[in-house]
Design a protein around this motif. Structure first.
Motif, short mmCIF file in Angstrom:
data_model
loop_
_atom_site.label_atom_id
_atom_site.label_comp_id
_atom_site.label_asym_id
_atom_site.label_seq_id
_atom_site.Cartn_x
_atom_site.Cartn_y
_atom_site.Cartn_z
N PHE A 1 0.84 -1.19 0.00
CA PHE A 1 0.00 0.00 0.00
C PHE A 1 0.88 1.24 0.00
N TYR A 2 0.47 2.24 -0.79
CA TYR A 2 1.21 3.50 -0.83
C TYR A 2 0.41 4.67 -0.30
N PHE A 3 -0.91 4.64 -0.44
CA PHE A 3 -1.72 5.77 0.00
C PHE A 3 -3.18 5.34 0.14
N PHE A 4 -3.94 6.20 0.79
CA PHE A 4 -5.40 6.11 0.81
C PHE A 4 -5.96 7.47 0.44
N THR A 5 -7.14 7.44 -0.13
CA THR A 5 -7.82 8.69 -0.45
C THR A 5 -9.10 8.77 0.36
N PRO B 1 -12.85 10.41 1.69
CA PRO B 1 -14.09 10.75 0.98
C PRO B 1 -14.07 12.15 0.37
N ASP B 2 -13.28 13.05 0.96
CA ASP B 2 -13.20 14.41 0.42
C ASP B 2 -12.11 14.57 -0.62
N GLY B 3 -11.45 13.47 -1.00
CA GLY B 3 -10.41 13.53 -2.02
C GLY B 3 -9.00 13.73 -1.48
N THR B 4 -8.87 13.88 -0.16
CA THR B 4 -7.55 14.07 0.44
C THR B 4 -6.75 12.78 0.36
N VAL B 5 -5.51 12.89 -0.10
CA VAL B 5 -4.64 11.73 -0.25
C VAL B 5 -3.76 11.59 0.99
N PHE B 6 -3.82 10.43 1.63
CA PHE B 6 -3.00 10.15 2.80
C PHE B 6 -1.89 9.19 2.39
N SER B 7 -0.67 9.70 2.31
CA SER B 7 0.46 8.86 1.94
C SER B 7 0.98 8.13 3.18
N LEU B 8 1.47 6.92 2.96
CA LEU B 8 1.99 6.10 4.05
C LEU B 8 3.50 6.09 4.00
N ASP B 9 4.15 6.14 5.18
CA ASP B 9 5.60 6.04 5.20
C ASP B 9 5.99 4.56 5.06
N PRO B 10 7.27 4.27 4.81
CA PRO B 10 7.68 2.88 4.55
C PRO B 10 7.27 1.89 5.63
N ALA B 11 7.40 2.29 6.89
CA ALA B 11 7.04 1.39 7.98
C ALA B 11 5.54 1.10 7.98
N GLN B 12 4.74 2.14 7.77
CA GLN B 12 3.29 1.95 7.72
C GLN B 12 2.88 1.08 6.55
N ARG B 13 3.53 1.30 5.40
CA ARG B 13 3.21 0.48 4.23
C ARG B 13 3.51 -0.99 4.48
N ALA B 14 4.65 -1.26 5.07
CA ALA B 14 5.05 -2.65 5.32
C ALA B 14 4.13 -3.33 6.31
N LEU B 15 3.81 -2.64 7.41
CA LEU B 15 2.98 -3.23 8.44
C LEU B 15 1.56 -3.48 7.94
N LEU B 16 0.99 -2.50 7.24
CA LEU B 16 -0.38 -2.65 6.76
C LEU B 16 -0.47 -3.75 5.72
N THR B 17 0.49 -3.77 4.79
CA THR B 17 0.50 -4.80 3.75
C THR B 17 0.66 -6.19 4.36
N GLY B 18 1.61 -6.33 5.28
CA GLY B 18 1.84 -7.62 5.92
C GLY B 18 0.62 -8.09 6.68
N PHE B 19 -0.01 -7.17 7.42
CA PHE B 19 -1.19 -7.55 8.20
C PHE B 19 -2.32 -8.02 7.29
#
Length: 383
Positions: free
Chosen positions: A126-130, A132-150
């Motif tokens: 995962f790299y980001f989430f958007t 409902p209002d269109g705001t893009v939330f980027s994930l840092d490397p640690a967050q990307r790894a943990l969320l993807t692994g989970f």
């Protein structure tokens, strides 16, 4: 679309043919589901259906590389798909070892984490989430790894849990893969971008592999997918969803929902879909833990009070119980996709009609057709 249909057919045909070979290998190597106290199948059933499904996925991938439209779509489509296929082979190998030697839970978890780590290491995450209002939330490397692994590990184990009736896991995951393919294809259409994405390719190939396996696995099953299959399709399902954010800008995906006046942010679906299509087995898992704990038993103690057992008790045959659970999976998966991309009264009408149909099939059908007996229901790896 025609090339995707061909990929689907290749995956289905190759899986169907390789299943015969996988069954023979399982019989020769002793990878067989023994008859246990919590099982009611009358004779041992061979495992290793996952090997046939892996073969179908590999064949679909190789054919897709030679198709004009998909082959010219850019390097990332096949690079990421190749990474997922390799990770799938890794987790399938762990499953084969478990089917042969019954690995302990910690060893299997280690194999799952290794496969998930391989995905992350090669950029499938995962790299980001958007919002409902269109705001893009980027994930840092640690967050990307943990969320993807989970997500990957959770989906693998959820699919393994749902593999409790002949054809159940393959059908549920196949339905979910088709729903996610529709989502990916419509999302690119709404954004006027290339229809070729890794997510769509993997989803349609996974759906084909599940369809090709079902004729051998529907009751009475001649072959079980085993952990080699359940962990494989769980990983591919979750990884196909993960790849979506790696090939779109956040604003592009958000426009798909906004342009269609969607009721959900489309970029949430890669995270939600593996959960939503498995909501029924996950609910079953929670109920099982609560039920066993309240009875003073271990949460992992096997019993015969799962949802599919209850469907059998109210009068469904095993095949019909499986199809009922397919219906629930389809309602949730396609309903989530529909609500994610569109809104309006017609969406509510369609979802309402689907809910009424599913509820009627679940509770009214047994009263209209009461079989003289309840069919035996072979199980594979149900807790």
């Amino acid at each position: 679309m025609r090339e995707y249909i061909l990929v689907f057919l290749v995956a289905a045909a190759v899986t169907y043919l390789l299943t015969v070979i996988a069954r023979e290998v399982a019989l020769r190597t002793g990878a067989v589901a023994r008859v246990r106290d919590r099982d009611v199948h009358a004779e041992p059933i061979p495992y290793l259906g996952g090997l046939a499904m892996l073969g179908g996925l590999v064949a679909a991938y190789l054919v897709a590389r030679e198709l004009p439209f998909l082959s010219l779509s850019g390097p990332f489509v096949f690079r990421d798909a190749g990474v997922v296929i390799i990770a799938g082979a890794m987790i399938c190998a762990v499953g084969v070892l478990d089917d042969l030697f019954e690995l302990d839970a910690l060893t299997k978890l280690g194999g799952q984490l290794l496969a998930a780590g391989f995905l992350v290491a090669f950029g499938v995450q995962f790299y980001f989430f958007t919002g409902p209002d269109g705001t893009v939330f980027s994930l840092d490397p640690a967050q990307r790894a943990l969320l993807t692994g989970f997500l990957v590990v959770a989906t693998i184990n959820a699919v393994n849990f749902v593999d409790g009736l002949d054809g159940l896991a393959a059908g549920v995951v196949g339905v979910g893969a088709l729903a996610f393919f529709v989502f990916c294809y419509q999302l690119t259409s709404l954004n006027n971008t290339s229809r070729a994405t890794t997510a769509a390719l993997l989803a349609v190939a996974l759906a084909g592999a599940c369809v090709g396996f079902l004729p051998h696995n529907i009751n009475p099953a001649r072959l079980f997918m085993g952990d080699s299959g359940s962990m494989l399709i769980g990983l591919v399902l979750s990884a196909s969803a993960v790849t979506l954010t790696g090939q779109f800008a956040g604003s592009e995906i958000a426009q798909g929902g906004a342009g269609a006046q969607a009721s959900l942010a489309p970029t949430l679906l890669p995270l939600l879909l593996p959960i939503t299509i498995l909501v029924v087995p996950l609910l079953d898992l929670v109920l099982a833990v609560v039920r066993r704990t309240r009875a003073g038993r271990s949460p992992f103690a096997p019993d015969k009070q799962h949802l599919h057992h209850r469907l059998l008790e109210i009068g469904h045959s095993q095949r019909r119980a499986v199809m009922i659970m397919w219906l629930w999976a389809a309602l949730v998966a396609f309903g989530t996709v529909l609500a994610s991309l569109y809104s309006g009264p017609w969406v509510v009408v369609l979802l309402g009609a689907g809910l009424v149909t599913t509820v009627t099939a679940t509770f009214v059908l047994p009263k209209l057709h009461r079989p003289g007996h309840v069919e035996p229901h072979p199980t594979t790896s149900q807790l």
